[in-house]
Scaffold this motif. Structure first.
Motif, short mmCIF file in Angstrom:
data_model
loop_
_atom_site.label_atom_id
_atom_site.label_comp_id
_atom_site.label_asym_id
_atom_site.label_seq_id
_atom_site.Cartn_x
_atom_site.Cartn_y
_atom_site.Cartn_z
N UNK A 1 0.87 -1.17 0.00
CA UNK A 1 0.00 0.00 0.00
C UNK A 1 0.91 1.22 0.00
N UNK A 2 0.99 1.92 -1.14
CA UNK A 2 1.88 3.08 -1.27
C UNK A 2 1.23 4.36 -0.78
N UNK A 3 -0.01 4.29 -0.39
CA UNK A 3 -0.74 5.46 0.12
C UNK A 3 -1.81 5.91 -0.85
N UNK A 4 -2.80 6.61 -0.30
CA UNK A 4 -3.93 7.13 -1.08
C UNK A 4 -4.64 6.04 -1.87
N UNK A 5 -4.77 4.87 -1.25
CA UNK A 5 -5.46 3.71 -1.84
C UNK A 5 -4.84 3.25 -3.16
N UNK A 6 -3.53 3.37 -3.26
CA UNK A 6 -2.79 2.88 -4.43
C UNK A 6 -1.98 1.66 -3.99
N UNK A 7 -2.18 0.56 -4.69
CA UNK A 7 -1.46 -0.68 -4.39
C UNK A 7 -0.42 -0.95 -5.46
N UNK A 8 0.76 -1.34 -5.02
CA UNK A 8 1.81 -1.79 -5.94
C UNK A 8 1.86 -3.30 -5.83
N UNK A 9 1.62 -3.96 -6.96
CA UNK A 9 1.61 -5.43 -6.99
C UNK A 9 2.79 -5.91 -7.82
N UNK A 10 3.60 -6.76 -7.22
CA UNK A 10 4.73 -7.39 -7.91
C UNK A 10 4.53 -8.90 -7.84
N UNK A 11 4.73 -9.57 -8.97
CA UNK A 11 4.55 -11.02 -9.01
C UNK A 11 5.70 -11.64 -9.81
N UNK A 12 6.21 -12.76 -9.29
CA UNK A 12 7.25 -13.51 -9.98
C UNK A 12 6.89 -14.99 -9.91
N UNK A 13 7.12 -15.66 -11.02
CA UNK A 13 6.84 -17.09 -11.08
C UNK A 13 7.15 -17.63 -12.45
N UNK A 14 6.82 -18.90 -12.64
CA UNK A 14 7.09 -19.56 -13.92
C UNK A 14 6.03 -20.62 -14.15
N UNK A 15 5.60 -20.72 -15.40
CA UNK A 15 4.63 -21.74 -15.78
C UNK A 15 5.01 -22.25 -17.17
N UNK A 16 4.86 -23.55 -17.40
CA UNK A 16 5.17 -24.15 -18.69
C UNK A 16 3.91 -24.74 -19.28
N UNK A 17 3.62 -24.35 -20.51
CA UNK A 17 2.41 -24.79 -21.21
C UNK A 17 2.82 -25.57 -22.45
N UNK A 18 2.15 -26.70 -22.71
CA UNK A 18 2.42 -27.47 -23.92
C UNK A 18 1.61 -26.89 -25.07
N UNK A 19 2.34 -26.38 -26.08
CA UNK A 19 1.72 -25.78 -27.26
C UNK A 19 2.12 -26.62 -28.47
#
Length: 175
Positions: free
Chosen positions: A48-66
């Motif tokens: 919560x950076x203030x004034x109802x502003x959210x900073x969202x950070x996401x890290x991950x990995x997914x493998x899909x068969x195409x």
């Protein structure tokens, strides 16, 4: 998985770190249904950076068969999820549309992890997938994989502009 954001929104400067499992077994889009081969939990940092502003950070990995674009064999395609965005929780739906901000993974005070992952895969979807750089594809007549060897089908492709003339000659072969 839904993450409740109300507690984070209540305290300015609060940070929450969450390891969110990805329950997606297949990726579904207008392109089709693609099985997920591997997935690891998504590491989320919500601040919560203030004034109802959210900073969202996401890290991950997914493998899909195409499927390969030429021979249709499944190709494991890895998607690194490295996401960072600030969201104004006070902005109305109309304001977001006006700003061309199409956030569909935050509804009310909930963050939908599956939708966030889905969006990231869709954004980074490759234009072309090949099992190998020199994939030869499959025979359009019998379906044999040309990577495993050639087939006995006639591979000559006449000029399509000459199709009418070849039809005339094929009619008169019996004479």
């Amino acid at each position: 998985m839904l993450i409740d954001l109300s507690e984070i929104l209540s305290l300015e400067g609060k940070t929450q770190v969450v390891e969110a499992p990805v329950s997606m077994d297949s990726f579904q889009s207008k392109l089709g249904d693609f099985p997920v081969a591997e997935k690891e939990p998504l590491s989320l940092t919500i601040t919560n950076t203030g004034k109802k502003v959210l900073k969202i950070e996401a890290k991950g990995r997914i493998t899909v068969n195409i499927p390969c674009d030429k021979c249709l064999k499944d190709v494991p395609t890895e998607f690194d999820i490295n996401f960072e965005q600030e969201i104004d929780m006070q902005a109305s739906k109309e304001d977001r549309i006006k700003d061309l901000d199409e956030i569909n993974y935050v509804t009310g005070c909930s963050l939908d992890v599956e939708q966030l992952v889905h969006n990231e895969i869709l954004i980074h979807w490759p234009l072309r997938v090949l099992c190998k750089e020199d994939c030869r594809g499959i025979c359009p007549k019998c379906g044999k994989d040309w990577n495993e060897g050639s087939c006995d089908c006639d591979q000559s492709s006449p000029d399509p502009r000459m199709a009418v003339i070849s039809d005339i000659f094929s009619k008169f072969k019996e004479v």
